[in-house]
Every structure is written in structure tokens, then in C-alpha cells.
Design a protein around this motif. Structure first.
Motif, PDB file in Angstrom:
ATOM      1  N   ALA A   4     -38.161 111.733  27.724  1.00 28.11           N
ATOM      2  CA  ALA A   4     -38.409 110.406  28.271  1.00 28.11           C
ATOM      3  C   ALA A   4     -37.884 110.251  29.695  1.00 28.11           C
ATOM      4  N   LEU A   5     -36.858 111.013  30.064  1.00 29.22           N
ATOM      5  CA  LEU A   5     -36.208 110.815  31.356  1.00 29.22           C
ATOM      6  C   LEU A   5     -36.567 111.859  32.403  1.00 29.22           C
ATOM      7  N   THR A   6     -37.335 112.857  32.028  1.00 31.97           N
ATOM      8  CA  THR A   6     -37.654 113.920  32.992  1.00 31.97           C
ATOM      9  C   THR A   6     -38.464 113.408  34.181  1.00 31.97           C
ATOM     10  N   LYS A   7     -39.130 112.261  34.018  1.00 31.53           N
ATOM     11  CA  LYS A   7     -39.924 111.717  35.119  1.00 31.53           C
ATOM     12  C   LYS A   7     -39.054 111.283  36.300  1.00 31.53           C
ATOM     13  N   PHE A   8     -37.758 111.086  36.053  1.00 30.69           N
ATOM     14  CA  PHE A   8     -36.852 110.676  37.135  1.00 30.69           C
ATOM     15  C   PHE A   8     -36.279 111.863  37.892  1.00 30.69           C
ATOM     16  N   GLY A   9     -36.291 113.038  37.289  1.00 36.40           N
ATOM     17  CA  GLY A   9     -35.744 114.216  37.955  1.00 36.40           C
ATOM     18  C   GLY A   9     -35.208 115.216  36.957  1.00 36.40           C
ATOM     19  N   LYS A  10     -34.696 116.323  37.477  1.00 34.61           N
ATOM     20  CA  LYS A  10     -34.184 117.381  36.604  1.00 34.61           C
ATOM     21  C   LYS A  10     -32.849 116.974  35.988  1.00 34.61           C
ATOM     22  N   ILE A  11     -32.717 117.302  34.690  1.00 38.79           N
ATOM     23  CA  ILE A  11     -31.534 116.923  33.926  1.00 38.79           C
ATOM     24  C   ILE A  11     -30.675 118.161  33.701  1.00 38.79           C
ATOM     25  N   SER A  12     -29.383 118.027  33.992  1.00 39.33           N
ATOM     26  CA  SER A  12     -28.469 119.158  33.810  1.00 39.33           C
ATOM     27  C   SER A  12     -27.924 119.235  32.397  1.00 39.33           C
ATOM     28  N   TYR A  13     -27.606 118.059  31.799  1.00 42.68           N
ATOM     29  CA  TYR A  13     -26.951 118.089  30.495  1.00 42.68           C
ATOM     30  C   TYR A  13     -27.093 116.734  29.811  1.00 42.68           C
ATOM     31  N   VAL A  14     -27.141 116.772  28.487  1.00 42.03           N
ATOM     32  CA  VAL A  14     -27.209 115.554  27.682  1.00 42.03           C
ATOM     33  C   VAL A  14     -26.237 115.698  26.516  1.00 42.03           C
ATOM     34  N   THR A  15     -25.440 114.676  26.273  1.00 43.68           N
ATOM     35  CA  THR A  15     -24.569 114.633  25.096  1.00 43.68           C
ATOM     36  C   THR A  15     -24.892 113.382  24.296  1.00 43.68           C
ATOM     37  N   MET A  16     -25.215 113.582  23.012  1.00 45.82           N
ATOM     38  CA  MET A  16     -25.510 112.455  22.134  1.00 45.82           C
ATOM     39  C   MET A  16     -24.222 111.988  21.450  1.00 45.82           C
ATOM     40  N   MET A  17     -24.091 110.671  21.297  1.00 44.37           N
ATOM     41  CA  MET A  17     -22.949 110.077  20.592  1.00 44.37           C
ATOM     42  C   MET A  17     -23.495 109.182  19.480  1.00 44.37           C
ATOM     43  N   PRO A  18     -23.884 109.791  18.367  1.00 44.84           N
ATOM     44  CA  PRO A  18     -24.584 109.048  17.316  1.00 44.84           C
ATOM     45  C   PRO A  18     -23.799 107.870  16.769  1.00 44.84           C
ATOM     46  N   ARG A  19     -22.473 108.061  16.595  1.00 46.81           N
ATOM     47  CA  ARG A  19     -21.697 106.975  15.999  1.00 46.81           C
ATOM     48  C   ARG A  19     -21.717 105.723  16.866  1.00 46.81           C
ATOM     49  N   LEU A  20     -21.736 105.887  18.183  1.00 43.43           N
ATOM     50  CA  LEU A  20     -21.794 104.747  19.099  1.00 43.43           C
ATOM     51  C   LEU A  20     -23.219 104.344  19.443  1.00 43.43           C
ATOM     52  N   ARG A  21     -24.179 105.165  18.985  1.00 42.00           N
ATOM     53  CA  ARG A  21     -25.589 104.953  19.313  1.00 42.00           C
ATOM     54  C   ARG A  21     -25.777 104.950  20.832  1.00 42.00           C
ATOM     55  N   GLN A  22     -25.099 105.875  21.480  1.00 44.42           N
ATOM     56  CA  GLN A  22     -25.157 106.019  22.924  1.00 44.42           C
ATOM     57  C   GLN A  22     -25.356 107.486  23.294  1.00 44.42           C
ATOM     58  N   ALA A  23     -25.591 107.743  24.574  1.00 39.28           N
ATOM     59  CA  ALA A  23     -25.738 109.107  25.070  1.00 39.28           C
ATOM     60  C   ALA A  23     -25.283 109.161  26.519  1.00 39.28           C
ATOM     61  N   LEU A 104     -22.345 108.493   6.287  1.00 37.52           N
ATOM     62  CA  LEU A 104     -21.737 107.432   5.494  1.00 37.52           C
ATOM     63  C   LEU A 104     -22.257 107.422   4.064  1.00 37.52           C
ATOM     64  N   TYR A 105     -23.421 108.007   3.837  1.00 38.40           N
ATOM     65  CA  TYR A 105     -24.013 108.029   2.507  1.00 38.40           C
ATOM     66  C   TYR A 105     -24.086 109.465   2.007  1.00 38.40           C
ATOM     67  N   PRO A 106     -24.013 109.672   0.693  1.00 33.46           N
ATOM     68  CA  PRO A 106     -24.092 111.039   0.147  1.00 33.46           C
ATOM     69  C   PRO A 106     -25.423 111.706   0.491  1.00 33.46           C
ATOM     70  N   ILE A 107     -25.343 112.981   0.849  1.00 35.03           N
ATOM     71  CA  ILE A 107     -26.527 113.772   1.156  1.00 35.03           C
ATOM     72  C   ILE A 107     -26.677 114.822   0.062  1.00 35.03           C
ATOM     73  N   THR A 108     -27.811 114.827  -0.611  1.00 36.86           N
ATOM     74  CA  THR A 108     -28.062 115.770  -1.699  1.00 36.86           C
ATOM     75  C   THR A 108     -29.368 116.506  -1.433  1.00 36.86           C
ATOM     76  N   TYR A 158     -30.562 107.246   7.420  1.00 35.00           N
ATOM     77  CA  TYR A 158     -30.411 105.817   7.176  1.00 35.00           C
ATOM     78  C   TYR A 158     -30.083 105.158   8.505  1.00 35.00           C
ATOM     79  N   ALA A 159     -30.502 103.923   8.679  1.00 37.30           N
ATOM     80  CA  ALA A 159     -30.353 103.253   9.964  1.00 37.30           C
ATOM     81  C   ALA A 159     -28.902 103.215  10.393  1.00 37.30           C
ATOM     82  N   GLY A 160     -28.628 103.774  11.582  1.00 41.84           N
ATOM     83  CA  GLY A 160     -27.304 103.714  12.157  1.00 41.84           C
ATOM     84  C   GLY A 160     -26.322 104.754  11.653  1.00 41.84           C
ATOM     85  N   CYS A 161     -26.760 105.670  10.802  1.00 42.73           N
ATOM     86  CA  CYS A 161     -25.845 106.701  10.297  1.00 42.73           C
ATOM     87  C   CYS A 161     -26.650 107.904   9.822  1.00 42.73           C
TER      88      CYS A 161
END
Length: 471
Positions: A4-23, A104-108, A158-161
Motif C-alpha cells: 500500500a505504501l510503495t507508491k510513496f517511495g522505497k521502503i527500508s524496513y517495516v515492524t508490525m506491532m499487533p498488540r497495539l494495532r500499529q506499525a 488471547l483465545y485457544p488455538i487448536t 479474532y478481531a484485535g488478537c
């Protein structure tokens, strides 16, 4: 994110922070970052959700296992390129490695099969804990695996986790020897695999709860009508009265119990994920086991025993998970009322080898001890129990001394005293003797530390040998 962001320029690195829903996104040029932030005043949509951008206080992203580096290539090309062309990762394969963040929920096996089946036939599934919660999924073809990776990578079960990070696995074949909630061979037709697990198929797709990959059902939702009594509802609804992975413990000592003693109590019956002491209900705790089988084992073998002078009661909780409680209060001993044990090395069922060596046995007056210092004596081990506030064993028999560690059997006058000593002393730190030969369990100069471990034995006497202790 990269696409989604490559149209702005070359990206060096991305770190996802799922718990905060940020990157965090690091562009090669600051002008490209400025363009991204200015343009995002009109929200950019990623996976049908508006995403907002602002400048970070960091000048560079610290490289970590949770980030990706498109290696200076155009992100769109990087997204479509074979994985072995990017960062030296494994080439496309019919086996995928799922890493699940914030589970947060069991994975089977049924949850994994439900989310993967739309993209191809799932042949085998293995759930394990090495770097957090991870799953190996074997598909019928590379094409099916590639399709699943493209559609599921970065999604929430599941939404958010339960956020998925998906990579190609290095192995070419999964070996499954038994069917249970952690491993399953879906191709095992015409041959019987060892199984003590009654599968309850997920009655509806997880994605039925939300536009993406499923939100937890509402708290009042009932189990699927077709679910057998006592079976586990795989989609994370509040557990029925006789099911689930979360258990309640009543009758605990309000002054001598903390999260570590609850972990010590339960670790012989399954891996423990989280423990929470309910400060508003003295003598009560919640524990989240990593599987319904672990919860069943604990209830079956511990309910009705006497612990620290009080009658112990265990039952299933109506909750399906324990939420993070980092802002919780403290107990009388100064420790936190909540603790995460999901990464604890003292969990005893993390590997197939560990599972095979740890026998499920009810509390008794005879216990195995192992991983004691190699120069341990009866006196130094008794001192370890005394230091923990527990009664030392009435008799000790060594199987091995010297070498890497000492092992053997211990005996107490009765089951109740043994259980008290077990929860208070299990996983204590013991030290090898000093060069002066004092043999003290207190930290000596240069003494090597050992995590002293106990396990209940099926032996009826110290002279009986029932095989080596767990590891």
C-alpha cells in the motif's frame, strides 16, 4: 502494508506491532516519508480499514524478528517475488509456519483448519511453542500454501488478537504420530493414530463474525447446538460449565499463595499460559492452560486435595481466556497478582520428548527430584525445602550423583504434606558447592545455579524404580 505504501517511495524496513494495532515504516528517503504523512491526512485504506500516519520520534527502526526488509526493491515487486529472492528466506513450499501474536483465545487444530481450508486441502497440522505460539500447516500443494499465505498473512483470527505472521517452512514433511488438539493428520484414512481427543468441528467459519477473519462471539453466545456435551467450543465463546482451557481454583491460602505457587501446582498436568490471583476474592485464582486436556488433567488430579491446610477445589471458568492485567495489584508478599508463563522454560510439555517423559500422576507422598546440583547431599536438599518454608522429606534416595546433575526419589509422611512441599519448593534455585565444600544452597561465590524440579511419582516406595525422572 508494504504494497500500500510503495507508491510513496522505497521502503527500508517495516515492524508490525499487533498488540497495539500499529506499525513502524522506515522509508529510504525522508521526502518519501513526508509525502506519506501529508497524503494520509485523507486516510489511506489497507484491507478495507482506514490507516493514519504520523512521524515517529525514532530516526531508525531497530531490526527485530517481527519486521521485514524489502531489501531496497520496489515493494510491489517484493510482494510478488519468490521468497528465496528476498532476504534469504526459505523458498515457496507446501508447508507454512504460522506465528501467532497476542493469542488471547485457544488455538487448536480445528481453528487452524477452519481458516486454512478455503485455500486448499490441509493435510497435517502441528501446534507448538518455541518462539511464542507457532503452527506448522502442511497443504496439498505449493499453490494452496501460497494462496493461504497471501490471504492470511497479517490477518487476525479474532478481531484485535491472534494475529498471524506466515512464512514458508524449511521442512518438506510433517510427521504426526497422534491426533489431538495440538497435532492432527487429516490424511490418516485407513490407519489408526493414537488419539484421546474427541474433535468437535467448528460449526461455522470464524470469518462469519467479522468482515475479515472473525471477532469473538458475544459473551452471551451459546455453544454450537451440535457440540457434544463436555466438548470444547473452538471459536472462543465463554466456556461451558464442563469445558475450556481456563480453570478456577478455590480454597487457596490467601497469605502463602502467589502466581508462582499456582504455576508449580499445575505445571505437572499441562503447560500454563497465565495465572491471575483474584485479590477481591481471597483464596481464589484463575489459570489459563494451553489446552482443554491440560485443564481436564488438573481438575481430575487436584480437585479435593488439601493444600496448605485448606481444601482445594478446581472447576472450569466461564471465561475462555485471561486478559492481560499488567496494571493489576500486588499480593501480600509483594509479587504481582497476574503473571504470564507462556514463555516459561519450566512448562513441561513444550516438546514431544518432554511430553513423553512427564507422566500425569495425582499428588502422592513420593516424588521424583531432578536437575539438582551434581554434588547435592540429603542435607543440602533438606536445606532447600527449609529455606522455602516447606517440610523436608522424611527420606531421600539418590539415583545419580555427579555428572551434570543429581536425581532421585523423596518421601513424605503423607500426601498433604508432600503437596505443600511440592508447590513451595518446586523450581527453586539450588547452587553447587563452593570450592571450600560448604554445600550451602545459598549463592556461593562461583557456584553454578540449578533449577531444582519435582514431579509426583507412581512409586509406592523408595525401593521401587519406575524409570528415569522427567527432564
Amino acid at each position: 502494508m508494504v504494497a500500500a505504501l510503495t507508491k510513496f517511495g522505497k521502503i527500508s524496513y517495516v515492524t508490525m506491532m499487533p498488540r497495539l494495532r500499529q506499525a513502524l515504516v522506515e522509508f529510504e528517503n525522508i521526502e518519501d516519508a513526508i509525502m506519506c504523512v501529508q497524503t494520509s491526512q485523507v486516510p489511506i485504506t489497507i484491507l478495507d480499514r482506514p490507516v493514519f500516519f504520523n512521524f515517529s520520534t525514532s530516526q531508525e527502526i531497530t531490526r527485530s524478528p517481527y519486521g521485514i526488509a524489502p531489501s531496497g526493491t520496489n515493494a510491489a515487486i517484493a510482494a510478488a517475488a519468490p521468497v528465496d529472492d528476498i532476504g534469504g528466506q526459505p523458498p515457496p513450499n507446501h508447508i507454512l509456519l504460522f506465528t501467532i501474536f497476542n493469542p488471547l483465545y485457544p488455538i487448536t487444530v480445528d481453528v487452524i483448519r477452519t481458516i486454512c481450508s478455503p485455500y486448499g486441502f490441509v493435510q497435517r497440522t502441528v501446534i507448538f511453542r518455541k518462539n511464542g505460539l507457532q503452527v506448522l500447516v502442511e497443504f496439498d500443494s505449493n499453490t494452496s500454501a501460497q494462496r493461504a499465505k497471501q490471504q492470511l498473512d497479517g490477518a487476525d483470527i479474532y478481531a484485535g488478537c491472534c494475529t498471524l505472521k506466515i512464512e514458508y517452512a524449511k521442512t518438506n514433511r510433517l510427521n504426526v504420530y497422534k491426533n489431538d488438539e495440538m497435532t492432527w493428520d487429516f490424511t490418516a484414512q485407513g490407519r489408526q493414530l493414537q488419539s484421546n481427543y474427541s474433535r468437535t468441528p467448528v460449526q461455522q467459519p470464524l470469518r462469519a463474525y467479522a468482515p475479515n477473519y472473525g471477532a469473538p462471539p458475544p459473551a452471551a453466545a451459546a455453544p454450537p447446538p451440535q457440540a457434544a456435551a463436555g466438548s470444547y467450543n473452538m471459536v472462543g465463546t465463554p466456556a461451558a460449565s464442563n469445558s475450556g482451557s481456563v480453570i478456577m481454583l478455590y480454597g487457596l491460602s490467601a497469605t502463602r499463595t502467589n502466581c508462582d505457587t499456582v504455576f508449580n501446582l499445575l505445571c505437572s498436568y499441562g503447560n500454563v499460559l497465565k495465572v491471575k490471583i483474584l485479590t477481591n476474592k481471597p483464596g481464589t485464582a484463575m489459570a489459563h492452560m494451553d489446552s482443554p486436556q491440560g485443564a481436564r488433567n488438573a481438575i481430575q488430579h487436584l480437585h479435593g486435595h488439601k493444600l496448605l491446610g485448606q481444601n482445594l477445589e478446581l472447576n472450569y471458568s466461564r471465561h475462555s481466556y485471561i486478559a492481560d492485567y499488567s496494571q493489576g495489584g500486588t499480593l501480600t508478599d509483594g509479587s504481582s497478582c497476574w503473571k504470564d508463563f507462556s514463555q516459561s522454560r519450566n512448562n513441561r510439555f513444550m516438546t514431544a520428548e518432554g511430553t513423553s517423559k512427564n507422566r500425569i500422576v495425582s499428588p502422592g507422598r513420593i516424588m521424583h527430584f531432578y536437575n539438582a546440583p551434581p554434588d547435592s547431599t540429603t542435607e543440602t536438599l533438606n536445606e532447600l525445602f527449609t529455606k522455602a518454608g516447606a517440610q523436608p522429606p522424611s527420606a531421600t534416595k539418590f539415583f545419580s550423583q555427579g555428572g551434570k546433575s543429581s536425581t532421585g526419589l523423596m518421601e513424605w509422611p503423607d500426601d498433604d504434606v508432600a503437596l505443600d512441599s511440592f508447590v513451595l519448593t518446586n523450581h527453586s534455585t539450588a547452587y553447587s558447592q563452593t570450592v571450600t565444600g560448604t554445600g550451602s544452597v545459598l549463592p556461593p561465590t562461583g557456584g553454578q545455579a540449578y533449577t531444582f524440579k519435582l514431579a509426583f511419582s507412581s512409586n509406592t516406595s523408595l525401593d521401587q524404580y519406575s524409570g528415569p525422572p522427567p527432564t
